[in-house]
Every structure is written in C-alpha cells, then in structure tokens.
Scaffold this motif. Structure first.
Motif, PDB file in Angstrom:
ATOM      1  N   ARG A 197       7.654  -5.879   8.633  1.00 13.14           N
ATOM      2  CA  ARG A 197       6.627  -4.926   8.172  1.00 13.14           C
ATOM      3  C   ARG A 197       5.942  -5.423   6.906  1.00 13.14           C
ATOM      4  O   ARG A 197       4.725  -5.286   6.749  1.00 13.14           O
ATOM      5  CB  ARG A 197       7.259  -3.549   7.932  1.00 13.14           C
ATOM      6  CG  ARG A 197       7.593  -2.794   9.213  1.00 13.14           C
ATOM      7  CD  ARG A 197       7.954  -1.355   8.929  1.00 13.14           C
ATOM      8  NE  ARG A 197       9.162  -1.241   8.120  1.00 13.14           N
ATOM      9  CZ  ARG A 197      10.390  -1.161   8.625  1.00 13.14           C
ATOM     10  NH1 ARG A 197      10.579  -1.210   9.938  1.00 13.14           N
ATOM     11  NH2 ARG A 197      11.436  -1.037   7.829  1.00 13.14           N
ATOM     12  N   ALA A 198       6.730  -6.008   5.977  1.00 11.04           N
ATOM     13  CA  ALA A 198       6.135  -6.531   4.742  1.00 11.04           C
ATOM     14  C   ALA A 198       5.167  -7.671   5.046  1.00 11.04           C
ATOM     15  O   ALA A 198       4.057  -7.726   4.495  1.00 11.04           O
ATOM     16  CB  ALA A 198       7.235  -6.996   3.790  1.00 11.04           C
ATOM     17  N   LEU A 199       5.571  -8.566   5.945  1.00 17.60           N
ATOM     18  CA  LEU A 199       4.706  -9.699   6.297  1.00 17.60           C
ATOM     19  C   LEU A 199       3.461  -9.231   7.041  1.00 17.60           C
ATOM     20  O   LEU A 199       2.381  -9.797   6.882  1.00 17.60           O
ATOM     21  CB  LEU A 199       5.486 -10.715   7.137  1.00 17.60           C
ATOM     22  CG  LEU A 199       6.614 -11.452   6.399  1.00 17.60           C
ATOM     23  CD1 LEU A 199       7.400 -12.343   7.359  1.00 17.60           C
ATOM     24  CD2 LEU A 199       6.078 -12.262   5.227  1.00 17.60           C
ATOM     25  N   LEU A 234      -0.869  -4.706  -2.231  1.00 18.17           N
ATOM     26  CA  LEU A 234       0.153  -5.754  -2.125  1.00 18.17           C
ATOM     27  C   LEU A 234      -0.424  -7.117  -2.481  1.00 18.17           C
ATOM     28  O   LEU A 234       0.195  -7.897  -3.220  1.00 18.17           O
ATOM     29  CB  LEU A 234       0.733  -5.771  -0.702  1.00 18.17           C
ATOM     30  CG  LEU A 234       1.894  -6.730  -0.460  1.00 18.17           C
ATOM     31  CD1 LEU A 234       3.064  -6.421  -1.392  1.00 18.17           C
ATOM     32  CD2 LEU A 234       2.338  -6.663   0.996  1.00 18.17           C
ATOM     33  N   VAL A 235      -1.613  -7.417  -1.990  1.00 20.93           N
ATOM     34  CA  VAL A 235      -2.245  -8.715  -2.287  1.00 20.93           C
ATOM     35  C   VAL A 235      -2.535  -8.835  -3.777  1.00 20.93           C
ATOM     36  O   VAL A 235      -2.311  -9.888  -4.380  1.00 20.93           O
ATOM     37  CB  VAL A 235      -3.532  -8.885  -1.451  1.00 20.93           C
ATOM     38  CG1 VAL A 235      -4.333 -10.102  -1.921  1.00 20.93           C
ATOM     39  CG2 VAL A 235      -3.197  -9.020   0.035  1.00 20.93           C
ATOM     40  N   ALA A 236      -3.017  -7.756  -4.397  1.00 22.77           N
ATOM     41  CA  ALA A 236      -3.336  -7.791  -5.827  1.00 22.77           C
ATOM     42  C   ALA A 236      -2.081  -7.991  -6.667  1.00 22.77           C
ATOM     43  O   ALA A 236      -2.072  -8.793  -7.609  1.00 22.77           O
ATOM     44  CB  ALA A 236      -4.055  -6.510  -6.235  1.00 22.77           C
ATOM     45  N   LEU A 237      -1.006  -7.272  -6.348  1.00 25.09           N
ATOM     46  CA  LEU A 237       0.234  -7.416  -7.107  1.00 25.09           C
ATOM     47  C   LEU A 237       0.824  -8.811  -6.925  1.00 25.09           C
ATOM     48  O   LEU A 237       1.320  -9.418  -7.889  1.00 25.09           O
ATOM     49  CB  LEU A 237       1.246  -6.354  -6.664  1.00 25.09           C
ATOM     50  CG  LEU A 237       0.965  -4.938  -7.136  1.00 25.09           C
ATOM     51  CD1 LEU A 237       1.851  -3.944  -6.385  1.00 25.09           C
ATOM     52  CD2 LEU A 237       1.182  -4.797  -8.643  1.00 25.09           C
ATOM     53  N   ALA A 238       0.763  -9.332  -5.706  1.00 22.54           N
ATOM     54  CA  ALA A 238       1.279 -10.680  -5.457  1.00 22.54           C
ATOM     55  C   ALA A 238       0.480 -11.707  -6.245  1.00 22.54           C
ATOM     56  O   ALA A 238       1.046 -12.654  -6.811  1.00 22.54           O
ATOM     57  CB  ALA A 238       1.237 -10.984  -3.957  1.00 22.54           C
ATOM     58  N   ALA A 239      -0.836 -11.532  -6.301  1.00 19.60           N
ATOM     59  CA  ALA A 239      -1.677 -12.474  -7.040  1.00 19.60           C
ATOM     60  C   ALA A 239      -1.333 -12.476  -8.524  1.00 19.60           C
ATOM     61  O   ALA A 239      -1.349 -13.531  -9.173  1.00 19.60           O
ATOM     62  CB  ALA A 239      -3.151 -12.120  -6.839  1.00 19.60           C
ATOM     63  N   VAL A 240      -0.986 -11.315  -9.060  1.00 17.59           N
ATOM     64  CA  VAL A 240      -0.634 -11.216 -10.483  1.00 17.59           C
ATOM     65  C   VAL A 240       0.571 -12.085 -10.808  1.00 17.59           C
ATOM     66  O   VAL A 240       0.641 -12.687 -11.882  1.00 17.59           O
ATOM     67  CB  VAL A 240      -0.364  -9.739 -10.863  1.00 17.59           C
ATOM     68  CG1 VAL A 240       0.329  -9.642 -12.207  1.00 17.59           C
ATOM     69  CG2 VAL A 240      -1.663  -8.947 -10.898  1.00 17.59           C
ATOM     70  N   GLY A 293      -2.616 -15.411   0.820  1.00 16.59           N
ATOM     71  CA  GLY A 293      -2.838 -14.211   1.616  1.00 16.59           C
ATOM     72  C   GLY A 293      -3.926 -14.457   2.633  1.00 16.59           C
ATOM     73  O   GLY A 293      -4.276 -15.591   2.946  1.00 16.59           O
ATOM     74  N   PRO A 294      -4.486 -13.394   3.166  1.00 13.52           N
ATOM     75  CA  PRO A 294      -5.539 -13.552   4.161  1.00 13.52           C
ATOM     76  C   PRO A 294      -6.738 -14.299   3.591  1.00 13.52           C
ATOM     77  O   PRO A 294      -6.998 -14.261   2.395  1.00 13.52           O
ATOM     78  CB  PRO A 294      -5.903 -12.105   4.522  1.00 13.52           C
ATOM     79  CG  PRO A 294      -5.351 -11.267   3.428  1.00 13.52           C
ATOM     80  CD  PRO A 294      -4.191 -11.997   2.857  1.00 13.52           C
ATOM     81  N   ASP A 295      -7.451 -14.981   4.466  1.00 16.77           N
ATOM     82  CA  ASP A 295      -8.624 -15.733   4.037  1.00 16.77           C
ATOM     83  C   ASP A 295      -9.705 -14.788   3.533  1.00 16.77           C
ATOM     84  O   ASP A 295      -9.821 -13.646   3.962  1.00 16.77           O
ATOM     85  CB  ASP A 295      -9.188 -16.560   5.201  1.00 16.77           C
ATOM     86  CG  ASP A 295      -8.211 -17.661   5.605  1.00 16.77           C
ATOM     87  OD1 ASP A 295      -7.410 -18.071   4.750  1.00 16.77           O
ATOM     88  OD2 ASP A 295      -8.252 -18.079   6.773  1.00 16.77           O
ATOM     89  N   ALA A 322      -0.264  -9.857   5.908  1.00 12.52           N
ATOM     90  CA  ALA A 322      -1.238 -10.490   6.789  1.00 12.52           C
ATOM     91  C   ALA A 322      -2.478  -9.619   6.985  1.00 12.52           C
ATOM     92  O   ALA A 322      -3.589 -10.126   7.165  1.00 12.52           O
ATOM     93  CB  ALA A 322      -0.599 -10.800   8.143  1.00 12.52           C
ATOM     94  N   ASP A 323      -2.285  -8.293   6.939  1.00 11.25           N
ATOM     95  CA  ASP A 323      -3.411  -7.368   7.091  1.00 11.25           C
ATOM     96  C   ASP A 323      -4.275  -7.287   5.840  1.00 11.25           C
ATOM     97  O   ASP A 323      -5.314  -6.635   5.832  1.00 11.25           O
ATOM     98  CB  ASP A 323      -2.909  -5.963   7.450  1.00 11.25           C
ATOM     99  CG  ASP A 323      -2.387  -5.888   8.879  1.00 11.25           C
ATOM    100  OD1 ASP A 323      -2.689  -6.803   9.670  1.00 11.25           O
ATOM    101  OD2 ASP A 323      -1.666  -4.921   9.191  1.00 11.25           O
TER     102      ASP A 323
END
Length: 201
Positions: free
Chosen positions: A129-131, A141-147, A153-155, A135-136
């Motif tokens: 579910r996390a992946l 989630l993408v913003a926190l991961a980038a920090v 992440g996705p293109d 992927a979606d």
C-alpha cells in the motif's frame, strides 16, 4: 497505515545514492503525524499554533500517542516546537513499532551466525500500500520524502497539496530539516577546527 508509517517504509527502501538520516526522518515523521491528525479532525491550526480538538481515536497506537502528546494549554504549541519535541528519536520509535508489527525484519548477512544484522522491509500488504501510494504520486508522501532526500517518485512535477494547513506543515518540516543540516555543518566545521588546533602548525 498512516502517512508516517508509509514514509518510514519509503525511506527504508534500499537506494545506492544515500541513506536517510535518522534526525531528518524523525522530523518528517512528526510532520506526517500532524498532517494525519489534521485529516482526522484531532487538531486545527491557528496560524502556526496547534489547537487540539476532540477528534476520535485513529486506531493507530503511535498516531493516538501523538494526539495525546499535544499541548492542550493555551496559547498552544507552535508547529516548529512540536516537530523538535515530538521528533526526538521518533524514527527509532517507528522502527520498533514496525518490527513488532512484522513490517520490518532483521536478517543476518554472511555465513557467520554472528554477522551483522540488517533491517529489511517485509513483503507485506502494508508495504504494498505504501509503494502504491508512492507510485500514485500522493502529494503529501512525495513532499515529505523529498524533504528527507528521497527522490525517484513519479515522473514530472508532483501535485501540490490543496490544503493550506497541510502546506504550512510541510514548509515548516522543510525548514526544520534545513536547520538540522545547518547545525550538522557547523559542528563539523568546529570539529575540524578543533582537530587542526591540536595538530598544530
């Protein structure tokens, strides 16, 4: 699963370029908890202050613990202060919880039974579910991961969260991680200067 647990799983995924710092991840996890509590109605924001609400229990032990940890005395706690207070060793707390839930396993490497242990993500529905959320291109989630330095992440440009309160939390998480990096660099410079002093001319 919560945003914080999803973030931990994404941060744990092996990557050759760099590993995620525990301090950075802890700050981001504290921010993720705030965002999930906002979504659950357990708090609102008054500017940069966290106003606890009567939100229902989330059903997640760590997230409910975060809700109980909120400062319920006016004038209430600032988001930045919460990130540093709640974020202290928070990555280790999540690691322990995910190990207990079977989301993380320890594996020995090498033939020796005394070889070094390494944490591995279990092949579980939670990981899937996390992946999938990653992927979606889930904007939070993408913003926190980038920090915390996790890309891949996705293109294309990831969507920006529409909620102003969520955007405010994300901005302050980014500021806190940058402040932590500045502290690290300052300490590194001071350590090098001290070593040179003892080394002499």
């Amino acid at each position: 699963m919560t945003t914080a647990k999803d973030l931990f799983i994404i941060a744990m995924a092996p990557r050759p370029d760099r590993s995620v710092g525990q301090g950075d991840l802890s700050l981001a996890l504290a921010g993720a908890e705030l965002i999930d509590l906002l979504g659950a109605g357990a708090l609102t924001l008054d500017g940069e202050r966290i106003v606890p609400g009567p939100g229902p229990a989330t059903g997640d032990r760590l997230l409910d613990g975060a809700a109980r940890a909120l400062d319920r005395q006016a004038p209430y706690e600032r988001i930045e202060d919460w990130l540093w207070r709640r974020g202290r060793d928070l990555a280790a707390l999540y690691q322990t919880a995910l190990e207990e839930e079977g989301q993380l396993t320890r594996e020995r490497h090498g033939r020796s039974p005394f070889g070094a242990e390494r944490l591995q993500l279990a092949d579980s529905p939670a990981r899937g579910r996390a992946l999938e959320r990653w992927a979606d291109g889930d904007p939070v989630l993408v913003a926190l991961a980038a920090v915390v330095g996790v890309g891949g992440g996705p293109d294309g440009d990831a969507p920006v969260p529409e909620d102003e309160a969520v955007t405010a939390v994300l901005a302050l998480v980014n500021d806190a991680v940058m402040e932590l990096e500045a502290v690290r660099q300052r300490r590194s410079i001071e350590k090098a200067a001290f070593a040179n002093l003892w080394r002499g001319p």
